[in-house]
Design an enzyme around this catalytic site. Structure first.
Site, PDB file in Angstrom:
ATOM      1  CG  ASN A   1      35.993  10.365  -2.098  1.00 38.67           C
ATOM      2  OD1 ASN A   1      36.068  11.386  -1.416  1.00 38.67           O
ATOM      3  ND2 ASN A   1      34.896  10.040  -2.729  1.00 38.67           N
ATOM      4  CG  ASP A   2      35.487   7.546   2.014  1.00 42.73           C
ATOM      5  OD1 ASP A   2      34.777   8.475   1.595  1.00 42.73           O
ATOM      6  OD2 ASP A   2      35.153   6.359   1.979  1.00 42.73           O
ATOM      7  CB  VAL A   3      42.136   8.709   2.990  1.00 39.25           C
ATOM      8  CG1 VAL A   3      41.824   7.255   3.250  1.00 39.25           C
ATOM      9  CG2 VAL A   3      42.602   8.906   1.571  1.00 39.25           C
ATOM     10  CB  THR A   4      41.180  13.660   0.798  1.00 41.41           C
ATOM     11  OG1 THR A   4      39.973  13.472   0.042  1.00 41.41           O
ATOM     12  CG2 THR A   4      42.288  12.829   0.186  1.00 41.41           C
TER      13      THR A   4
ATOM     14  CB  ALA B   1      32.503   6.287   4.271  1.00 40.12           C
TER      15      ALA B   1
END
Lengths: 97, 474
Positions: free
Chosen positions: B401-404, B443
């Site tokens: 999730n956060d990494v995209t 995050a």
């Protein structure tokens, strides 16, 4: 060995470590952690010395501490190398047809 | 100076050889082809170090020693054989704690019986230099031990991954650190530490155990890749400190290698999250901060089914799969690989893109994909594949999730601003597998990608979704 020689080895080994680790491919970072784990158990050398000695009154206590440390370090050595081996065996290239 | 009797040259050379074999073990990891040989070098090095130690000392109680090795060794071997690949992070954390404890025990043994280690002066008093080395060794070992135990409990789910924040924790930690260093300084100066101040050594050990605990409890789940690398580094420094005490080159070289390895991995992980090492150590990231997500959920988004996903991917020419921790949690790697194989059979080009902090430890996704028989030359790192999303038909995000999240590029107020991300939104279509719309990443920020016109949300457990897509591809 005197402190300066030992320190020299240590500092040079840090540099070697720096360059060697940067050349590790990111895909193998998990095996890197497990194998560093295994080799840091070379601390077993100290445990062996403690377990083999005796003599003074506190030597007996030191011996048992050494034996306990041998058990812990052995878990790591055998477990660390074995799990690294297991992981590395899984990395395969595409089959060329 | 450290040794009562000079060490024979061949012994010193044998330890040096062990050290060099350890360097080669790490060197082998530069590519998967050479890595297996590297691991064997490591084993040979360890054997040399152990045998050399055994044959150069008078052996009292060899059977006890062999028994101890057999007990520990077989336990380690069984654990290594049985452990699930998804549980690798907690296994490594557990192993770190053992190295830490072993270092503490060895330091304590050397403290109790310094004569056996050749670190006494003529009067049988522990040498001052050795006291400092020993003090540092026991302190670092104890921090590694208690810190790794907490990391293990968090990773293994025995303890909540949420950060535990104590008031004034920075003051407490700094105070403890100063106290430890002060006591080691005092340890250096006292005349005969075992007789005059027998409590000093044990107090250092106790305080170090406490600081290890306090250091790790405020660090949240998302920062675990940094924590685990950092503890890896500490376990190395502990071994190095004991190497100084024993004047043993194999231990010093190893300690330096492992210490720098962990430090570099911590640095890589921090860089991949655009966070400073200090802010990770300070902890608290990922604490409850999901205030604005409630309203965002009202925005329109498109829902897709496994059937839609199968249809779209069959038509595509190129698919890039982006796995994350969610894939590991639902053990979806095998189903995912099956899906990839079926797409390849349809003539689709399938690649995998891995963000450095996907998962709970460095390289974790690569191991899981390798376990599922995904060839490693189909798996790419962020820098190598990120430019390809623009020419890709489908980005299949599964458990990441956060990494995209493009907010990392555009929104200066976002907690993840500046973090390098995978540009999945540039693909023609994004298929986003996620358990529900409600959850946010670690995050605690909403992801713009969910609401884009070219995104289709596949709400389901990752493994179930892959299995259903496989059925629909048939």
């Amino acid at each position: 060995m005197d402190l300066i020689s030992i320190l020299s080895i240590f500092v040079l080994a840090c540099f070697i470590g720096y360059y060697v680790v940067w050349s590790v491919t990111p895909a193998l970072h998990t095996p890197l952690m497990s194998v560093t784990n295994a080799i840091s158990s070379v601390i077993i050398v100290g445990a062996l010395i403690a377990a083999m000695a005796g003599g003074i009154a506190d030597g007996e206590a030191a011996k048992w501490l050494g034996l306990a440390a041998i058990v812990l370090a052995s878990v790591n050595i055998f477990g660390g190398f074995a799990v690294t081996h297991r992981m590395l065996a899984m990395y395969k290239k595409k089959e060329r047809k | 100076m450290h040794e009562a009797a000079p060490i024979p040259a061949w012994v010193a050379l044998a330890y040096l050889a062990a050290g060099i074999l350890f360097i080669l073990a790490l060197r082998g990891l530069s590519s998967p082809e050479t890595s297996r040989a590297g691991n064997r070098f490591g084993m040979i090095g360890m054997t040399i170090a152990i045998v050399t130690t055994l044959v150069t000392h008078e052996i009292a109680g060899l059977w006890e020693i062999l028994g101890a090795i057999a007990i520990g060794g077989s336990a380690g071997f069984v654990i290594a054989r049985r452990i699930a690949m998804t549980a690798m992070p907690q296994l490594v954390a557990g192993f770190h704690s053992l190295v830490g404890m072993a270092a503490v025990l060895v330091a304590a043994a050397a403290y109790l019986n310094p004569g056996a280690f050749g670190i006494t002066d003529a009067a049988g008093i522990l040498l001052p230099v050795s006291r400092v080395e020993m003090g540092l060794g026991v302190a670092i070992g104890a921090i590694t031990f208690s810190g790794s135990i907490i990391a293990f409990l968090k990773l293994n789910g025995n303890m909540s991954g949420a950060p535990i924040i104590l008031p004034a924790r920075h003051v407490i930690n700094l105070g403890l650190l100063v106290a430890i260093l002060g006591l080691i300084g005092w340890f250096y100066t006292v005349g005969a530490p075992r007789i005059d101040t027998p409590w000093l050594f044990w107090t250092v050990t106790g305080l170090a155990l406490l600081i290890g605990l306090l250091l790790i409890i405020p660090i949240g789940g998302a920062d675990m890749p940094v924590v685990i690398s950092m503890l890896n580094s500490y376990s190395g420094w502990a071994a190095a400190a004991m190497g100084f005490t024993l004047g043993n080159t194999a231990m010093i070289i190893t300690g330096a290698l492992v210490g720098s390895s962990g430090a570099i991995l911590s640095y890589i992980m921090c860089r991949a999250m655009n966070r400073s090492f200090i802010s990770v150590i300070a902890g608290g990231f990922g604490a409850a901060s999901g205030g604005e997500t409630g309203e965002a959920i009202d925005r329109p988004w498109k829902r897709g089914s496994a059937e839609d996903a199968a249809f779209l991917m069959k038509q595509a020419e190129t698919v890039i799969i982006v796995p994350g921790y969610g894939m590991a949690v639902s053990q979806a790697q095998h189903a995912l690989r099956e899906m990839g194989d079926m797409l390849k059979a349809e003539g689709v080009s399938v690649k995998y893109a891995i963000h450095p902090v996907a998962g709970r430890m460095p390289g974790h996704m690569n191991v899981l994909l390798a376990e599922a028989n995904v060839p490693y030359d189909e798996v790419f790192e962020l820098e190598d594949i990120n430019s390809e999303f623009g020419q890709t038909d489908i980005a299949f995000v599964i458990g990441a999730n956060d990494v995209t999240n493009p907010a990392a590029k555009t929104d200066k107020t976002s907690p993840i601003y500046g973090m390098p991300i995978l540009d999945v939104e540039k693909a023609k279509t994004v298929l986003f597998v996620k358990r529900s719309m409600g959850g946010v990443g670690y995050a605690g920020v909403d992801n713009e990608v969910f609401y884009r016109d070219n995104t289709m949300m596949l709400l389901s457990d990752a493994k179930k979704m892959c299995e259903e897509i496989v059925k629909n591809l048939d």
